[in-house]
Write an enzyme that holds these catalytic residues in place. Structure first.
Site, short mmCIF file in Angstrom:
data_model
loop_
_atom_site.label_atom_id
_atom_site.label_comp_id
_atom_site.label_asym_id
_atom_site.label_seq_id
_atom_site.Cartn_x
_atom_site.Cartn_y
_atom_site.Cartn_z
N GLY A 110 12.80 62.91 -13.47
CA GLY A 110 11.75 63.66 -14.14
C GLY A 110 11.95 63.69 -15.64
O GLY A 110 12.98 63.25 -16.16
N PRO A 111 10.97 64.22 -16.38
CA PRO A 111 11.06 64.27 -17.84
C PRO A 111 12.22 65.14 -18.33
O PRO A 111 12.74 65.97 -17.57
CB PRO A 111 9.70 64.89 -18.25
CG PRO A 111 8.82 64.75 -17.06
CD PRO A 111 9.72 64.78 -15.86
N PRO A 112 12.63 64.97 -19.58
CA PRO A 112 13.71 65.80 -20.12
C PRO A 112 13.30 67.28 -20.17
O PRO A 112 12.13 67.61 -20.38
CB PRO A 112 13.91 65.24 -21.54
CG PRO A 112 13.30 63.88 -21.52
CD PRO A 112 12.19 63.93 -20.52
N LYS A 116 16.89 69.63 -14.43
CA LYS A 116 17.68 68.83 -13.48
C LYS A 116 19.14 69.27 -13.45
O LYS A 116 19.73 69.41 -12.38
CB LYS A 116 17.57 67.33 -13.84
CG LYS A 116 16.15 66.80 -13.75
CD LYS A 116 16.08 65.31 -14.01
CE LYS A 116 16.33 64.98 -15.45
NZ LYS A 116 15.25 65.46 -16.34
N THR A 117 19.71 69.51 -14.62
CA THR A 117 21.11 69.97 -14.67
C THR A 117 21.25 71.36 -14.06
O THR A 117 22.23 71.66 -13.37
CB THR A 117 21.61 69.97 -16.13
OG1 THR A 117 21.47 68.66 -16.67
CG2 THR A 117 23.07 70.39 -16.19
N HIS A 336 -11.70 68.42 -42.01
CA HIS A 336 -11.18 67.56 -40.94
C HIS A 336 -10.88 68.38 -39.68
O HIS A 336 -11.31 68.02 -38.57
CB HIS A 336 -9.91 66.86 -41.44
CG HIS A 336 -9.30 65.91 -40.45
ND1 HIS A 336 -9.41 64.54 -40.56
CD2 HIS A 336 -8.57 66.14 -39.32
CE1 HIS A 336 -8.78 63.98 -39.54
NE2 HIS A 336 -8.25 64.92 -38.79
N GLU A 337 -10.16 69.48 -39.83
CA GLU A 337 -9.78 70.30 -38.68
C GLU A 337 -10.98 71.00 -38.07
O GLU A 337 -11.07 71.17 -36.85
CB GLU A 337 -8.71 71.32 -39.08
CG GLU A 337 -7.42 70.70 -39.60
CD GLU A 337 -6.80 69.71 -38.64
OE1 GLU A 337 -7.01 69.84 -37.41
OE2 GLU A 337 -6.11 68.79 -39.12
N HIS A 340 -12.67 68.71 -35.69
CA HIS A 340 -12.01 68.74 -34.38
C HIS A 340 -12.44 69.98 -33.58
O HIS A 340 -12.74 69.90 -32.39
CB HIS A 340 -10.49 68.76 -34.56
CG HIS A 340 -9.91 67.46 -34.99
ND1 HIS A 340 -10.17 66.27 -34.35
CD2 HIS A 340 -9.04 67.16 -36.00
CE1 HIS A 340 -9.51 65.29 -34.95
NE2 HIS A 340 -8.81 65.81 -35.95
#
Length: 498
Positions: A110-112, A116-117, A336-337, A340
């Site tokens: 899986g992704p970081p 998992k650890t 610009h923003e 969006h």
């Protein structure tokens, strides 16, 4: 006998060097060569035992910290699969009655930052096992045979420490196993090929009936790079995907990390979970930590939603910067923003969370979107809407200034990636095609056709909202931030021009 021969050789060598020096021979070059060789030999021997010696430094061989599966949020499916596999160790009589062969290895993919650890540590506690950990990079060296020796030392250390602690089992965890477990290409024999061969030998040598039992767990975010011999049954028997958490999982993780933090009564973690779409468990922990830092910095007694929103922005894009911009540049960034933001609200109503003019990370301004719900399947219409949102910043600049700026570079990269996804998913006029069939000219043609068409649609969409641009621009230039709710209020109040 061998020891005496070594002593005789050393003594004879010293006597010979002394005699040569006595008769006037220059023995300095010989001494230098002997010194360098001794240092190299010492380095190889000492580093050959690094896996065992390093265990004390990195927590190897210790009983896992007091971490249980209940303290790991957002991974209910992965936890249930893992617990089922661990029951083969916890309930040996029951599995013996059914004739089940206990699992030797469990691979977490899986992704970081997805935990998992943490799952491996919780597995050690669940099975009351010794926990021995190592990283794949610890086994790779320029000296031939060192990595294989460290693999042997790792398993030997796990057995010894389990026996010393009176445990019946040990969990050996190897993080980033793709470093040593990559596919062998059959070419030149490499050091890490020897390391992989030794790991395969050790896994084959794990006898499920011996005591203490050894369960090997490993983690990777690049499963496709692992050697098939490592993935076959009898070695890594079970592969468990540890993916990014959904909204419910994110809320659970945020609740875990909020236990020791003074949250304001008005803070809704479900709302924070919505705003942090796509975040991993590690990023969510960082959000709570950064929010606490913001509250302490402002000398507040409690963490408010404002601090959490700022923390989400920081984790996504970095800390605010002290860049000084001219008024003309600030106006262009704001236009610009706003392009969006307006397009996002028209295409995905209610999706804008914040419009900001303050520089953060590499961005001079940004719009943070708030998805209404987690989504994993996308239609052509949805992806075209995402392309229009990405292109709308450049479209707004063309409408107000007649030209674009370099600030649209990242937006164009995002739009191109979406076009690539659509082509590979068979959602374009090309139909179902294989990626290998696409030439550079083919990619250029389909991308140009789609992006030009959607750019024109985006301009037409924004042309009717010039008054909204100007009103919101004044607020952004003054306050630098515009909340999603206030922005939507402006949209409702402002009549659309023809």
């Amino acid at each position: 006998m061998l020891k005496h021969w070594k002593e005789l050789l050393i003594g004879g060598g010293i006597a010979l060097l002394g005699f040569l020096a006595y008769i006037g021979y220059n023995v300095m070059p010989v001494l230098i060569v002997i010194a360098i060789g001794s240092l190299l030999l010492f380095a190889v021997k000492s580093r050959g035992h690094l896996a065992t010696a390093g265990g004390d430094r990195h927590g190897q061989g210790r009983v896992a910290q007091q971490l249980s599966f209940d303290e790991i949020g957002g991974q209910e499916r992965a936890k249930s699969e893992l617990i089922e596999a661990l029951d083969f160790i916890v309930k040996p009589e029951e599995i013996a009655r059914f004739g089940i062969r206990p699992l030797k290895g469990i691979l977490l993919t899986g992704p970081p930052g997805t935990g998992k650890t943490l799952l491996a540590k919780a597995a050690a506690r669940y099975t009351d096992s010794i926990y021995v950990a190592a990283s794949g990079s610890e086994f790779v060296e320029m000296y031939v045979g060192v990595g294989a020796g460290r693999i042997r030392d790792l398993f030997k250390s796990a057995r010894q420490k389990a026996a010393k602690a009176g445990k019946n089992s040990a969990v050996v965890f190897i993080d980033e196993i793709d470093v040593i477990g990559g596919k062998r290409d059959g070419g030149q024999h490499r050091e890490y090929d020897q390391t992989l061969n030794q790991l395969l030998t050790e896994m084959d040598g794990i006898h499920t009936s011996e005591s203490p039992r050894i369960l090997i767990m490993a983690a990777t975010n690049r499963k496709e790079m692992l050697d098939p011999a490592l993935l076959r049954p009898g070695r890594f028997d079970r592969h468990i995907g540890v993916e990014l958490p959904d909204k419910k999982g994110r809320e659970h993780i945020l609740g875990i990390h909020a236990r020791n933090k003074p949250l304001h009564a008005d803070v809704e973690l479900s709302r924070v979970a919505e705003e942090s779409f796509g975040f991993s468990g590690a990023q969510l922990e960082s959000v709570m930590n950064e929010a606490a830092i913001y509250a302490m910095r402002e000398e507040e007694q409690e963490i408010s939603h404002r601090h959490l929103s700022s923390a989400i922005d920081k984790v996504m894009m970095g800390e605010k910067t002290d860049r000084e911009a001219t008024r003309e540049e600030r106006e262009r960034v704001a236009i610009h923003e706003l392009g969006h933001a307006i397009t996002a609200e028209l295409v995905r109503p209610g999706s804008v969370s914040t419009v900001a003019l303050s520089p953060r990370g590499q961005a001079l301004g940004y719009v943070r979107h708030q998805p209404q719900q987690d989504q994993y399947l996308y239609t052509a219409e949805f992806l075209e809407g995402q392309i229009m949102i990405a292109l709308s910043g450049a479209a707004a600049e063309e409408i107000f200034y007649g030209s674009r700026s370099t600030g649209s570079r990242g937006d164009f990269d995002q739009a191109m990636n979406i076009v690539r996804t659509m082509v590979e998913s068979g959602l374009t006029e090309l139909g179902i095609v294989d990626r290998s069939m696409m030439t550079p000219d083919s990619w250029a043609k389909i991308s140009s056709t789609m992006l030009d068409k959607l750019m024109q649609q985006t301009k037409q969409l924004l042309l009717g909202h010039r008054q909204l641009f100007l009103r919101a621009l004044d607020i952004l230039l003054t306050e630098e931030n515009l909340s999603g709710d206030r922005f939507r209020e402006l949209m409702r109040e402002e009549p659309v021009s023809a």
